[in-house]
Write an enzyme that holds these catalytic residues in place. Structure first.
Site, PDB file in Angstrom:
ATOM      1  N   LYS A 146      17.477 -26.177  11.121  1.00 50.70           N
ATOM      2  CA  LYS A 146      17.169 -27.612  11.124  1.00 50.70           C
ATOM      3  C   LYS A 146      18.420 -28.356  11.552  1.00 50.70           C
ATOM      4  O   LYS A 146      19.540 -27.862  11.380  1.00 50.70           O
ATOM      5  CB  LYS A 146      16.747 -28.083   9.728  1.00 50.70           C
ATOM      6  CG  LYS A 146      15.921 -29.347   9.743  1.00 50.70           C
ATOM      7  CD  LYS A 146      14.486 -29.079  10.158  1.00 50.70           C
ATOM      8  CE  LYS A 146      13.646 -30.343  10.206  1.00 50.70           C
ATOM      9  NZ  LYS A 146      12.242 -30.020  10.456  1.00 50.70           N
TER      10      LYS A 146
HETATM   11  P1  NAD Z   1       7.896 -39.914  12.500  1.00 48.93           P
HETATM   12  O1  NAD Z   1       9.244 -40.512  12.527  1.00 48.93           O
HETATM   13  O2  NAD Z   1       7.092 -39.883  13.755  1.00 48.93           O
HETATM   14  O3  NAD Z   1       6.980 -40.630  11.380  1.00 48.93           O
HETATM   15  C1  NAD Z   1       7.402 -40.862  10.087  1.00 48.93           C
HETATM   16  C2  NAD Z   1       6.533 -41.976   9.550  1.00 48.93           C
HETATM   17  O4  NAD Z   1       6.819 -42.170   8.171  1.00 48.93           O
HETATM   18  C3  NAD Z   1       6.759 -43.335  10.235  1.00 48.93           C
HETATM   19  O5  NAD Z   1       5.517 -43.959  10.468  1.00 48.93           O
HETATM   20  C4  NAD Z   1       7.536 -44.125   9.198  1.00 48.93           C
HETATM   21  O6  NAD Z   1       7.336 -45.518   9.319  1.00 48.93           O
HETATM   22  C5  NAD Z   1       6.925 -43.573   7.938  1.00 48.93           C
HETATM   23  N1  NAD Z   1       7.707 -43.810   6.737  1.00 48.93           N
HETATM   24  C6  NAD Z   1       9.050 -43.762   6.557  1.00 48.93           C
HETATM   25  N2  NAD Z   1       9.361 -44.098   5.291  1.00 48.93           N
HETATM   26  C7  NAD Z   1       8.191 -44.340   4.657  1.00 48.93           C
HETATM   27  C8  NAD Z   1       7.845 -44.727   3.333  1.00 48.93           C
HETATM   28  N3  NAD Z   1       8.784 -44.932   2.410  1.00 48.93           N
HETATM   29  N4  NAD Z   1       6.533 -44.887   3.033  1.00 48.93           N
HETATM   30  C9  NAD Z   1       5.569 -44.683   3.965  1.00 48.93           C
HETATM   31  N5  NAD Z   1       5.847 -44.308   5.225  1.00 48.93           N
HETATM   32  C10 NAD Z   1       7.134 -44.150   5.569  1.00 48.93           C
HETATM   33  O7  NAD Z   1       8.100 -38.434  11.903  1.00 48.93           O
HETATM   34  P2  NAD Z   1       7.117 -37.195  11.982  1.00 48.93           P
HETATM   35  O8  NAD Z   1       7.580 -36.309  13.063  1.00 48.93           O
HETATM   36  O9  NAD Z   1       5.718 -37.668  11.951  1.00 48.93           O
HETATM   37  O10 NAD Z   1       7.484 -36.457  10.617  1.00 48.93           O
HETATM   38  C11 NAD Z   1       6.896 -36.845   9.388  1.00 48.93           C
HETATM   39  C12 NAD Z   1       7.068 -35.721   8.384  1.00 48.93           C
HETATM   40  O11 NAD Z   1       6.453 -34.534   8.899  1.00 48.93           O
HETATM   41  C13 NAD Z   1       8.509 -35.325   8.080  1.00 48.93           C
HETATM   42  O12 NAD Z   1       8.606 -34.920   6.735  1.00 48.93           O
HETATM   43  C14 NAD Z   1       8.740 -34.145   9.004  1.00 48.93           C
HETATM   44  O13 NAD Z   1       9.792 -33.300   8.567  1.00 48.93           O
HETATM   45  C15 NAD Z   1       7.400 -33.469   8.913  1.00 48.93           C
HETATM   46  N6  NAD Z   1       7.101 -32.574  10.024  1.00 48.93           N
HETATM   47  C16 NAD Z   1       7.087 -33.027  11.312  1.00 48.93           C
HETATM   48  C17 NAD Z   1       6.769 -32.135  12.334  1.00 48.93           C
HETATM   49  C18 NAD Z   1       6.642 -32.594  13.772  1.00 48.93           C
HETATM   50  O14 NAD Z   1       6.214 -31.788  14.602  1.00 48.93           O
HETATM   51  N7  NAD Z   1       6.986 -33.834  14.103  1.00 48.93           N
HETATM   52  C19 NAD Z   1       6.514 -30.794  12.050  1.00 48.93           C
HETATM   53  C20 NAD Z   1       6.521 -30.370  10.714  1.00 48.93           C
HETATM   54  C21 NAD Z   1       6.811 -31.274   9.718  1.00 48.93           C
END
Ligand code: NAD
Length: 455
Positions: A146
């Site tokens: 990571k």
């Molecule tokens: P992203 O930045 O696209 O989206 C994150 C979202 O969370 C945004 O809409 C943001 O406004 C919102 N957010 C932030 N703080 C918040 C709060 N306090 N309350 C409510 N919403 C809040 O990120 P992502 O890629 O969608 O990742 C989201 C989660 O999924 C993370 O934990 C990440 O590690 C996990 N994840 C992502 C992927 C991927 O392929 N992108 C893969 C596996 C896991």
């Protein structure tokens, strides 16, 4: 080793298998350490504590020797770099960047890079370890890594983000490579960030699309990658729904975090006929029993609208999102958002962890006791790394698959992971999370043993 199973073993199971008094008792004891939280706040327990707790539980159950526990818990390599960036205010701001390679026994290191002010080395360690078990559970030939930079991404201009991305790549490229370590997007990074990474790496090594995944389609990205994590969550829903008596047309759901993972999961759930009744992002939360159109909300947010301003929905306190009555709750924001202070308020039947480490151990125990069926991050959100694997394979061959092929192959892998883990959970009478860690750790152990790293 994970047993071979059939669909009939896993799906169609009416009895709720996700109850474990042992886990609940152990985790409840940890509540003291976790402290009381107000609903909606992130827990004080760190992501590292969360992953460590689940890892410890699994190695204890496996009876693993102490020396081997140390080998499989500690990261192989940790790189910390300084990232100075001249910003629009005329000052040079210095951020810290991290790349942590946790375990590479099963293949090249693989994991996203996060831009967020709360990134610190322990959070990156936790997420790197989680990737090791996730790639193993999904059965894709990668290790776990990571990365993260503690920059306030939401306040920065595109040119500043580009400088940060390029500076980070310059400093860590020596430990990366298509056969060594392959970054991907995570919170606040996206296909554009990957394009900058690939371009910067290419200046030193020549055109190397397989250096990162989640790239734009125009730069040898894979069809289906952007939606993959959300789509993978929906495959999990489809596997679990019959067990819980949920039919898509009757299913309501809520999403915490309407970003990449949350918005895609919502749109694909909606395609199945499910209804989104509440949703939040960093700007606030809304609910509507009549339903919130996920496609329209996505267009609204992408065109610059703030989620709480979306019409035909009631604005609610983000802390109350967890308490909205729904069948499925999808955390897709940050870690530690479901904790001792709010887990009891949850009304859903099924929790699908799109985010990494959204649920603290104490909250997990409460949910288990309350009969909420939890599909853990370590399998639920593996769709992203699975399609990253497909992207890497396509890049190595300089060949492109169409989206249908990507989605079909993703479905095959997600279903297999669910069935293998749920069969193990049933066999041992433990929750899916514990079973997933057992399966993941055993596979990494086996790869390490046959390589001769451990005996
Ligand atoms: P992203 O930045 O696209 O989206 C994150 C979202 O969370 C945004 O809409 C943001 O406004 C919102 N957010 C932030 N703080 C918040 C709060 N306090 N309350 C409510 N919403 C809040 O990120 P992502 O890629 O969608 O990742 C989201 C989660 O999924 C993370 O934990 C990440 O590690 C996990 N994840 C992502 C992927 C991927 O392929 N992108 C893969 C596996 C896991």
């Amino acid at each position: 080793m994970a047993p071979e199973t059939t669909a009939a073993d896993a799906v169609g199971e009416r009895e709720h298998p996700d109850k474990s008094p042992e886990t609940s008792d152990r985790a409840r004891e940890d509540a003291q350490a976790e402290g009381k939280k107000k609903p909606g706040q992130r827990a004080e327990v760190s992501n590292l504590d969360i992953v460590r707790h689940y890892f410890d539980g699994a190695v204890e159950r496996l009876g693993m020797r102490d020396d081997l526990r140390t080998v499989f818990w500690s990261p192989y390599r940790e790189v910390t770099v300084q990232i100075p960036v001249k910003q629009a205010d005329g000052k040079t701001h210095v951020y810290s960047g991290y790349r942590i390679q946790h375990n590479g026994a099963r293949g090249p290191y693989k994991g996203g890079v996060r831009f967020h002010p709360e990134v610190d080395i322990d959070e990156v360690r936790a997420l790197a370890s989680l990737m090791t078990w996730k790639t193993a559970v999904a059965g894709v030939p990668f290790g776990g890594a990571k990365g993260g930079i503690n920059c306030p991404a939401n306040e920065l201009e595109a040119s500043e983000l580009q400088s940060i991305a390029r500076s980070f790549m310059d400093k860590i490229e020596k430990v990366l490579g298509p056969t060594r370590d392959i970054p991907a997007p995570d919170v606040n990074t996206n296909a554009q960030t990957m394009a900058w990474f690939m371009d910067e790496y290419g200046k030193l090594h020549g055109h190397t699309p397989a250096i990162c995944t989640g790239k734009p389609i125009a730069l040898e990205g894979s069809h289906g990658r952007e939606a993959a994590t959300g789509r993978g969550c929906v495959y999990m829903f489809r596997e679990a729904a019959p067990q819980l008596g949920l039919s898509p047309a009757e299913t309501t759901f809520a999403v915490q975090g309407f970003g990449n993972v949350g918005s895609w999961a919502a749109r694909i759930m909606q395609q199945l006929g499910c209804k989104m009744v509440a949703v939040s992002d960093a700007n606030g939360a809304i609910r509507s029993d009549a339903g919130i159109d996920a496609d329209e909300l996505d267009r609204f947010v992408k065109s610059g609208g703030k989620l709480p301003d979306f019409g035909d929905a009631e604005t609610i306190d983000p802390e109350d999102l967890v308490a909205v009555e729904c069948d499925v709750f999808l955390p897709a924001a940050l870690g530690g958002m479901i904790h001792e202070g709010n887990a009891d308020r949850m009304q859903c039947k099924l929790l699908i962890e799109g985010a990494n480490s959204p649920t603290t151990p104490t909250a997990d125990a409460i949910l288990n006791q309350n009969g909420v069926y939890v599909i853990p991050d370590v399998m639920a959100n593996a769709g992203g790394v699975v399609v990253s694997y497909f992207e890497w394979v396509q890049n190595l061959q300089h060949f492109r698959w169409d989206e249908r092929e990507v989605n079909d192959k993703l479905g095959t892998i997600m279903r297999r992971a669910y069935r293998e883990v749920s069969a193990r959970a049933k066999e041992e009478g433990i929750p899916l999370r514990e079973a997933a860690y057992l399966v993941g750790i055993e596979r990494v152990f086996e790869a390490s043993r046959t390589r001769g790293y451990v005996s």
